[in-house]
Design a protein around this motif. Structure first.
Motif, PDB file in Angstrom:
ATOM      1  N   LEU A 287       0.835  -1.185   0.000  1.00 52.51           N
ATOM      2  CA  LEU A 287       0.000   0.000   0.000  1.00 52.51           C
ATOM      3  C   LEU A 287       0.877   1.244   0.000  1.00 52.51           C
ATOM      4  N   TYR A 288       0.571   2.193  -0.866  1.00 48.48           N
ATOM      5  CA  TYR A 288       1.374   3.403  -1.059  1.00 48.48           C
ATOM      6  C   TYR A 288       2.807   3.077  -1.489  1.00 48.48           C
ATOM      7  N   MET A 289       2.989   1.915  -2.077  1.00 52.13           N
ATOM      8  CA  MET A 289       4.316   1.475  -2.540  1.00 52.13           C
ATOM      9  C   MET A 289       5.333   1.408  -1.400  1.00 52.13           C
ATOM     10  N   THR A 290       4.869   1.053  -0.212  1.00 50.31           N
ATOM     11  CA  THR A 290       5.741   1.059   0.960  1.00 50.31           C
ATOM     12  C   THR A 290       6.458  -0.262   1.207  1.00 50.31           C
ATOM     13  N   ALA A 291       5.942  -1.352   0.634  1.00 43.21           N
ATOM     14  CA  ALA A 291       6.489  -2.687   0.933  1.00 43.21           C
ATOM     15  C   ALA A 291       6.594  -2.878   2.442  1.00 43.21           C
ATOM     16  N   PHE A 292       5.587  -2.401   3.157  1.00 40.91           N
ATOM     17  CA  PHE A 292       5.619  -2.489   4.613  1.00 40.91           C
ATOM     18  C   PHE A 292       5.154  -3.877   5.064  1.00 40.91           C
ATOM     19  N   GLY A 293       5.728  -4.336   6.155  1.00 34.51           N
ATOM     20  CA  GLY A 293       5.357  -5.619   6.723  1.00 34.51           C
ATOM     21  C   GLY A 293       6.477  -6.168   7.585  1.00 34.51           C
ATOM     22  N   PRO A 294       6.294  -7.368   8.107  1.00 35.87           N
ATOM     23  CA  PRO A 294       7.309  -7.949   9.000  1.00 35.87           C
ATOM     24  C   PRO A 294       8.704  -8.025   8.387  1.00 35.87           C
ATOM     25  N   LEU A 295       8.798  -8.335   7.078  1.00 35.59           N
ATOM     26  CA  LEU A 295      10.121  -8.444   6.449  1.00 35.59           C
ATOM     27  C   LEU A 295      10.845  -7.103   6.455  1.00 35.59           C
ATOM     28  N   ASN A 296      10.147  -6.041   6.060  1.00 30.42           N
ATOM     29  CA  ASN A 296      10.785  -4.733   6.011  1.00 30.42           C
ATOM     30  C   ASN A 296      11.194  -4.259   7.408  1.00 30.42           C
ATOM     31  N   VAL A 297      10.403  -4.619   8.411  1.00 32.39           N
ATOM     32  CA  VAL A 297      10.770  -4.260   9.784  1.00 32.39           C
ATOM     33  C   VAL A 297      12.075  -4.943  10.178  1.00 32.39           C
ATOM     34  N   GLU A 298      12.203  -6.231   9.840  1.00 27.93           N
ATOM     35  CA  GLU A 298      13.434  -6.950  10.204  1.00 27.93           C
ATOM     36  C   GLU A 298      14.644  -6.408   9.440  1.00 27.93           C
ATOM     37  N   ILE A 299      14.444  -6.034   8.181  1.00 25.66           N
ATOM     38  CA  ILE A 299      15.536  -5.431   7.412  1.00 25.66           C
ATOM     39  C   ILE A 299      15.998  -4.141   8.087  1.00 25.66           C
ATOM     40  N   HIS A 300      15.055  -3.323   8.531  1.00 25.16           N
ATOM     41  CA  HIS A 300      15.419  -2.087   9.224  1.00 25.16           C
ATOM     42  C   HIS A 300      16.060  -2.373  10.580  1.00 25.16           C
ATOM     43  N   ALA A 301      15.634  -3.433  11.244  1.00 25.94           N
ATOM     44  CA  ALA A 301      16.236  -3.791  12.532  1.00 25.94           C
ATOM     45  C   ALA A 301      17.718  -4.100  12.360  1.00 25.94           C
ATOM     46  N   HIS A 302      18.069  -4.818  11.295  1.00 28.62           N
ATOM     47  CA  HIS A 302      19.486  -5.084  11.018  1.00 28.62           C
ATOM     48  C   HIS A 302      20.216  -3.801  10.657  1.00 28.62           C
ATOM     49  N   ALA A 314      24.845  -7.393  13.596  1.00 27.47           N
ATOM     50  CA  ALA A 314      24.150  -7.106  12.342  1.00 27.47           C
ATOM     51  C   ALA A 314      24.592  -8.053  11.242  1.00 27.47           C
ATOM     52  N   ALA A 315      25.886  -8.379  11.215  1.00 27.44           N
ATOM     53  CA  ALA A 315      26.412  -9.289  10.196  1.00 27.44           C
ATOM     54  C   ALA A 315      25.851 -10.697  10.377  1.00 27.44           C
ATOM     55  N   LEU A 316      25.940 -11.200  11.595  1.00 21.48           N
ATOM     56  CA  LEU A 316      25.525 -12.583  11.867  1.00 21.48           C
ATOM     57  C   LEU A 316      24.023 -12.768  11.697  1.00 21.48           C
ATOM     58  N   GLU A 317      23.249 -11.884  12.298  1.00 21.06           N
ATOM     59  CA  GLU A 317      21.794 -12.023  12.220  1.00 21.06           C
ATOM     60  C   GLU A 317      21.274 -11.645  10.837  1.00 21.06           C
ATOM     61  N   GLY A 318      21.896 -10.649  10.225  1.00 23.60           N
ATOM     62  CA  GLY A 318      21.473 -10.259   8.885  1.00 23.60           C
ATOM     63  C   GLY A 318      21.697 -11.351   7.861  1.00 23.60           C
ATOM     64  N   ALA A 319      22.752 -12.132   8.036  1.00 23.79           N
ATOM     65  CA  ALA A 319      23.047 -13.227   7.110  1.00 23.79           C
ATOM     66  C   ALA A 319      21.994 -14.327   7.182  1.00 23.79           C
ATOM     67  N   ARG A 320      21.254 -14.376   8.291  1.00 20.01           N
ATOM     68  CA  ARG A 320      20.238 -15.419   8.471  1.00 20.01           C
ATOM     69  C   ARG A 320      18.844 -14.972   8.041  1.00 20.01           C
ATOM     70  N   LEU A 321      18.729 -13.773   7.478  1.00 19.84           N
ATOM     71  CA  LEU A 321      17.418 -13.280   7.063  1.00 19.84           C
ATOM     72  C   LEU A 321      16.795 -14.210   6.028  1.00 19.84           C
ATOM     73  N   THR A 322      15.541 -14.562   6.224  1.00 17.18           N
ATOM     74  CA  THR A 322      14.812 -15.399   5.266  1.00 17.18           C
ATOM     75  C   THR A 322      13.679 -14.582   4.658  1.00 17.18           C
ATOM     76  N   TYR A 323      13.355 -14.882   3.415  1.00 18.70           N
ATOM     77  CA  TYR A 323      12.311 -14.130   2.732  1.00 18.70           C
ATOM     78  C   TYR A 323      11.773 -14.967   1.583  1.00 18.70           C
ATOM     79  N   ALA A 324      10.560 -14.632   1.157  1.00 14.41           N
ATOM     80  CA  ALA A 324       9.901 -15.364   0.081  1.00 14.41           C
ATOM     81  C   ALA A 324      10.516 -14.992  -1.266  1.00 14.41           C
ATOM     82  N   PRO A 325      10.357 -15.847  -2.268  1.00 15.20           N
ATOM     83  CA  PRO A 325      10.911 -15.555  -3.597  1.00 15.20           C
ATOM     84  C   PRO A 325      10.375 -14.263  -4.205  1.00 15.20           C
ATOM     85  N   ASP A 326       9.160 -13.860  -3.811  1.00 17.95           N
ATOM     86  CA  ASP A 326       8.578 -12.659  -4.395  1.00 17.95           C
ATOM     87  C   ASP A 326       8.816 -11.419  -3.528  1.00 17.95           C
ATOM     88  N   ALA A 327       9.755 -11.488  -2.606  1.00 17.90           N
ATOM     89  CA  ALA A 327      10.083 -10.326  -1.777  1.00 17.90           C
ATOM     90  C   ALA A 327      10.596  -9.195  -2.655  1.00 17.90           C
TER      91      ALA A 327
END
Length: 402
Positions: A287-302, A314-327
């Motif tokens: 919505l509003y081209m924000t790509a907002f949701g749990p994934l974007n929150v975790e990306i910002h957390a890293h 940030a390196a260790l936890e960021g390397a473990r980020l998982t996401y769907a193919p259509d992210a």
């Protein structure tokens, strides 16, 4: 023989990459008549950080670049060298957008045709932006915006109000595209025009969307106080509808970065936690081209962990980020850019290069045009005892046209 090969790689690498930010900071600091300690004091960073960046031992973070630019009374782009030359297609597109934005409210209008057709074309341009085809977005935007100017002049009633919504959205997209390609001077008039038309739109959240875009640009320039005021205003005016939660959640993410750039880690974490709670209610949405949701929150957390917390975490936890193919590819690409910088700061240049290649695979245009990528590549080169063929290949790709 190997030593001669390394020297050859070094010369080729230097020719491709040119100066890094540290070199430019040192030169501008000397022009300003400042010692390293004097610059550190003005920028509110440590002397050791200034020395490390000038010597190329650590990459300059966006927050550091903004703070140093303010201290030296220059723009961040004078230090990063952005925008980067991406060849004639981008130059032609930027020139056309520049003319349109210079015309401003007096823009030459085109025959609009049916409003649903313009809306469909704008949605197609937004999809180009989402899919990391920003140059192509800039190519099509001027014609769409000129037709929208024709629509707001010819239509009336509900249709005209909706045309104002579309023209606001188009100017916001122009600002995003200009910022992503490093043409920051185009972002400013685009924002002014979005602000002009947003109050006439049929969706009240477009004013907040435009203000939020301005806050992000202010954060880039290190003006965190006014950025924070705009962010807090957007949060305060959002209601509990899904649209309101999305706008407030995005505002909290912008607030997290703004606080992290000030090195206020606890404040950044508070914004992340608020956004995380809202994302749990909205789920993934564009919505509003924000790509907002749990994934974007975790990306910002890293990202805030890297900016003002613990780079190794940030390196260790960021390397473990998982996401769907259509992210969203640009969100994923930006995450791997940050993860590369985190690995470099953790003393793992090989893992940093691996992360950069993931960023390149996800969002090649964005990766090639982002200043932090060049900084990270310079840092990898400084950290490696021998510059590898893979690093040279990546550096060569950065300098190549599409």
């Amino acid at each position: 023989m190997r030593g001669q090969e390394d020297m050859g790689l070094s010369r080729v690498y230097a020719r491709i990459m040119g100066e890094h930010v540290g070199h430019r900071i040192a030169a501008e600091r000397k022009i300003a008549g400042l010692s390293q300690q004097g610059l550190a004091t003005r920028a509110a960073y440590s002397l050791s950080m200034v020395k490390a960046v000038e010597q190329g031992r650590e990459p300059a973070s966006p927050g550091f670049v903004s703070a140093v630019a303010r201290a030296l009374r220059i723009t961040p782009e004078q230090l990063t060298g952005a925008p980067y030359d991406d060849g004639k297609p981008l130059s032609d597109a930027v020139n056309a957008l520049s003319v349109l934005l210079t015309e401003g409210r007096y823009a030459r209008a085109s025959e609009p045709g049916p409003l649903p057709r313009i809306e469909a074309d704008l949605e197609a341009a937004q999809q180009l932006y989402r899919s990391d085809r920003t140059r192509q977005t800039i190519e099509v935007l001027p014609d769409i915006i000129r037709r929208l100017h024709g629509a707001v002049r010819e239509l009336s009633g509900v249709e005209r109000t909706h045309a104002y919504t579309l023209i606001t959205s188009a100017y916001v997209l122009a600002e995003w595209s200009a910022r992503r390609t490093g043409h920051l001077m185009l972002a400013l008039p685009a924002l002014d025009l979005a602000d002009t038309y947003a109050p006439l739109a049929d969706d009240p959240y477009y004013s907040a969307l435009s203000a939020l875009a301005r806050a992000r640009l202010l954060t880039h320039y290190g003006e965190s106080d006014v950025a924070g005021q705009l962010i807090e205003s957007a949060i305060a005016h959002a209601d509990t509808s899904r649209a309101g939660l999305v706008m407030a959640g995005c505002s909290h993410l912008a607030g997290a970065i703004n606080e992290a750039r000030k090195l206020n880690y606890p404040g950044a974490v508070d914004h992340i936690e608020a956004a995380r709670d809202m994302a749990a209610h909205t789920g993934e949405t564009d919505l509003y081209m924000t790509a907002f949701g749990p994934l974007n929150v975790e990306i910002h957390a890293h990202a805030i962990e890297l900016e003002s917390g613990d780079p190794n975490r940030a390196a260790l936890e960021g390397a473990r980020l998982t996401y769907a193919p259509d992210a969203p590819p640009t969100r994923i690409g930006h995450h791997w850019q940050d993860n590369a910088r985190a690995w470099l700061l953790s003393g793992k240049p090989d893992k940093a290069l691996s992360a950069l290649n993931k960023a390149r695979a996800a969002a090649p245009q964005q990766t090639r045009l982002h200043p932090s990528v060049r900084e990270t590549v310079h840092g990898i080169a400084a950290a490696q005892r021998r510059q590898s063929d893979s690093l040279l290949g990546f550096a060569s790709w950065l300098g190549a046209a599409l």
